[in-house]
Scaffold this motif. Structure first.
Motif, short mmCIF file in Angstrom:
data_model
loop_
_atom_site.label_atom_id
_atom_site.label_comp_id
_atom_site.label_asym_id
_atom_site.label_seq_id
_atom_site.Cartn_x
_atom_site.Cartn_y
_atom_site.Cartn_z
N PRO A 112 0.88 -1.23 0.07
CA PRO A 112 -0.04 0.00 -0.22
C PRO A 112 0.93 1.24 0.02
CG PRO A 112 0.14 -1.17 2.30
CD PRO A 112 0.63 -1.75 1.15
N ASN A 137 -6.45 5.05 4.08
CA ASN A 137 -6.34 3.54 3.47
C ASN A 137 -5.80 2.84 4.68
OD1 ASN A 137 -3.57 4.59 3.69
ND2 ASN A 137 -3.32 3.92 1.33
N ALA A 138 -5.21 3.29 5.83
CA ALA A 138 -4.89 2.38 6.85
C ALA A 138 -6.10 2.60 8.02
CB ALA A 138 -3.66 3.18 7.20
N ASN A 139 -7.23 3.07 7.64
CA ASN A 139 -8.19 3.12 8.69
C ASN A 139 -8.96 1.91 8.81
OD1 ASN A 139 -11.14 3.75 9.44
ND2 ASN A 139 -10.02 5.70 10.07
N GLU A 140 -8.80 1.17 9.96
CA GLU A 140 -9.44 -0.14 10.08
C GLU A 140 -10.85 -0.18 9.73
OE1 GLU A 140 -7.81 -2.90 10.23
OE2 GLU A 140 -5.77 -1.95 10.11
N LYS A 143 -11.54 -0.23 6.11
CA LYS A 143 -11.04 -1.40 5.48
C LYS A 143 -11.80 -2.60 5.94
CE LYS A 143 -6.53 -2.36 6.22
NZ LYS A 143 -5.34 -2.48 6.58
N SER A 144 -12.20 -2.61 6.95
CA SER A 144 -13.30 -3.75 7.12
C SER A 144 -14.64 -3.94 6.49
CB SER A 144 -13.74 -3.98 8.82
OG SER A 144 -14.42 -2.62 9.08
N ALA A 146 -14.87 -2.18 3.52
CA ALA A 146 -14.52 -2.26 2.08
C ALA A 146 -14.40 -3.98 1.79
CB ALA A 146 -13.36 -1.95 1.85
N ILE A 147 -14.09 -4.56 2.78
CA ILE A 147 -13.68 -6.06 2.69
C ILE A 147 -15.15 -6.81 2.57
CG2 ILE A 147 -12.91 -8.28 3.68
CD1 ILE A 147 -10.73 -6.52 4.63
N CYS A 334 -9.53 8.17 -0.62
CA CYS A 334 -9.43 6.94 -0.61
C CYS A 334 -10.23 5.90 -1.53
CB CYS A 334 -8.77 6.07 0.51
SG CYS A 334 -7.37 6.92 1.22
N THR A 370 -16.50 2.75 0.36
CA THR A 370 -15.57 3.52 0.98
C THR A 370 -15.67 5.16 0.65
OG1 THR A 370 -14.09 1.63 -0.13
CG2 THR A 370 -12.94 3.72 0.53
N SER A 374 -15.81 6.91 4.20
CA SER A 374 -14.65 8.19 4.33
C SER A 374 -15.26 9.52 4.71
CB SER A 374 -13.64 8.52 3.25
OG SER A 374 -13.19 6.99 2.83
#
Length: 521
Positions: A112, A137-140, A143-144, A146-147, A334, A370, A374
């Motif tokens: 990343p 882009n490092a925000n948990e 990220k969760s 998005a997955i 992001c 996302t 954000s």
């Protein structure tokens, strides 16, 4: 047969022909027309006679077949020889030495693009070349989500919006952006560049008038060119010049007695310079001369304002006074894609008239989610923006404010993209052309990278070389681009600023470059 006998036979033939012609129905009308025409205008009669003869000759001319082959037959060896000798023209211009050198030294990231990034060489560098201003882009939390969205919706919708590509996450993203900006509705595009270049021709047609700032970015210029409207330019951020241009447009239309649609197209934060527009003045002129505003907030959305709502929040302007607000969901959010916000009619018109929306696959569901998440993070944590602005201030103390004898910063103090250009006195004293400035700035970027700081140059399509619009002599000034992020500590930012400043000094004082004896920083 003598001449007298020939004349007698000719007269006899003409008499018989006249007698036979008089027996034809309607001949008397033709004879009267010819007699009166000859008496009134004999030249016209002669021309008509020539045309009649040409028409008769055309009807009687033999037909020909287009299937006949009328070229020289070549042997197989001759054909092969001609093919071997033929060289097609290149589709693109050859690379310049600077471009070749840049490609050879192009840094490649592994993993990343965070504040600290690892290169393919194994070296870890401070990344100041990414638009990841808030390290989201490092925000948990993001990220969760998005997955989870990826597992539910898949990679992409594989279809255009309004057909079978629109999903509930797209509708939610549009509603979230509209609510965030304070507009009635919003439409989401799959790509940020094509958003503004599609919005402009969706509303501006041939015969309309567009008044644009000379410093607008390349994507705006593509939209202006596609629209085929009448483009009027005003000097960058010169509102006196803008008012004179607008007065001229109004006076010209009044004189002709024909009204057409009139637009002002400009940016919030200018991509090629980095400074800020004066939105209250722009709205004042818009209301005074009855224009519409298309505002490109690609670089100011998520950046300016207390909560990142953009230029309207930063300068306390009611967003409903802006007819169209266009922005990007990439960069600080992001995510990906672009958007256009405005009233309901403006948005719904684009769903059937904007080429980039109608003829493109919809934005992947993961990116739409996302973007929504954000925005939620920025609204609930405004201190994130404040942390980035503090880092911008620290960096400027190292690079601007008289600390460097070689460069100056043209960006606004709130802009996380700091553009460093060579000082006018350096350019004038050394008589540096644009190509030489680009070479020197690329060397500065290479030197900074060698010392562990990744920066880049202001790149993209050259406005002066790749634009057919008549915009005067506007040339983008070469610049070093430094992108600040809140993901770095104050110590890291200060250290990176020192490295960049020393890299610039080293390059500019290097033997072969030092044609002017200026003191080093």
């Amino acid at each position: 047969m003598d001449l007298q006998d020939l004349q007698t036979k000719l007269n006899l033939f003409l008499d018989h022909a006249a007698t036979a012609f008089q027996k034809v129905p309607g001949s008397a009308v033709i004879i009267r027309y010819v007699r009166s025409s000859y008496q009134n205008d004999p030249v016209r009669s002669a021309i008509e006679l020539v045309l009649v003869i040409f028409f008769i000759r055309y009807l009687l001319s033999p037909s020909y077949s287009t299937s006949k082959v009328n070229y020289v037959k070549l042997t197989e060896d001759e054909i092969d020889e001609l093919v071997d000798e033929w060289t097609p023209e290149p589709l693109v211009a050859p690379l310049t030495p600077l471009e070749e050198n840049s490609l050879e030294k192009l840094p490649i990231l592994v993993g990343p693009a965070g504040p600290k990034s690892k290169l393919s060489t194994g070296k870890t560098v401070t990344n100041l070349a990414s638009y990841n201003f808030y390290n989201l882009n490092a925000n948990e939390q993001i990220k969760s989500k998005a997955i989870a969205t990826l597992r539910t919706y898949g990679v992409g919708p594989c279809g255009p919006p309004q057909f079978y590509g629109t999903q509930d996450v797209h509708m939610k993203a549009e509603a979230d952006i509209a609510s965030y900006l304070g507009t009635e509705k919003c439409i989401v595009y799959a790509q940020a560049f094509s958003a503004i270049s599609s919005v402009i021709p969706a509303f501006c047609k041939r015969g309309d008038v567009i008044v644009a700032d000379r410093a607008v970015n390349y994507s705006i210029r593509r939209g202006l060119e596609i629209s085929r409207s009448n483009i009027k330019w005003y000097n960058h951020n010169d509102f006196e010049d803008l008012e004179q241009v607008m007065k001229g447009v109004v006076a010209e239309q009044k004189k002709r007695g024909k009204l057409t649609r009139r637009f002002i197209v400009t940016e919030g934060l200018f991509e090629t310079i980095g400074d800020i527009n004066n939105l209250p003045k722009l709205v004042e002129l818009k209301e005074k001369y009855k224009f519409r505003i298309i505002l490109d907030e690609t670089w100011s959305f998520g950046v300016l304002g207390r909560t990142g709502r953009g230029l309207t929040e930063h300068q306390n302007v009611d967003p409903t006074q802006i007819d169209m607000i266009v922005g990007s969901l990439a960069g600080p959010l992001c995510a990906g894609g672009g958007f256009c916000a405005g009233d309901g009619d403006v948005v719904e018109h684009q769903r059937i008239a904007a080429a980039a929306y109608t003829f493109s696959a919809a934005l992947p569901a993961m990116l739409a989610m996302t973007a929504s998440e954000s925005l939620n993070v920025l609204q609930s944590n405004p201190e994130i923006l404040q942390g980035c602005r503090e880092n911008i201030r620290l960096l400027r103390t190292q690079l601007a404010d008289g600390r460097s004898e070689w460069v100056t910063c043209t960006s606004a103090v709130e802009n996380p993209v700091q553009l460093l250009v060579l000082r006018d006195e350096v350019v004038n004293a050394r008589r540096l052309p644009v190509e030489e400035q680009e070479r020197l700035l690329q060397e500065c970027a290479d030197e900074a990278l060698a010392n562990g700081v990744l920066v880049t140059r202001l790149k993209g399509m050259s406005i002066s070389k790749h634009n057919s619009l008549k915009d005067g002599n506007w040339v983008v000034q070469p610049a070093l681009k430094v992108c600040v992020t809140s993901g770095l500590s104050k110590k890291d930012i200060e250290k990176a600023g020192v490295v960049i400043r020393h890299a610039i000094t080293k390059v500019m004082t290097k033997k072969g470059n030092n044609k002017l004896n200026l003191p080093a920083a």
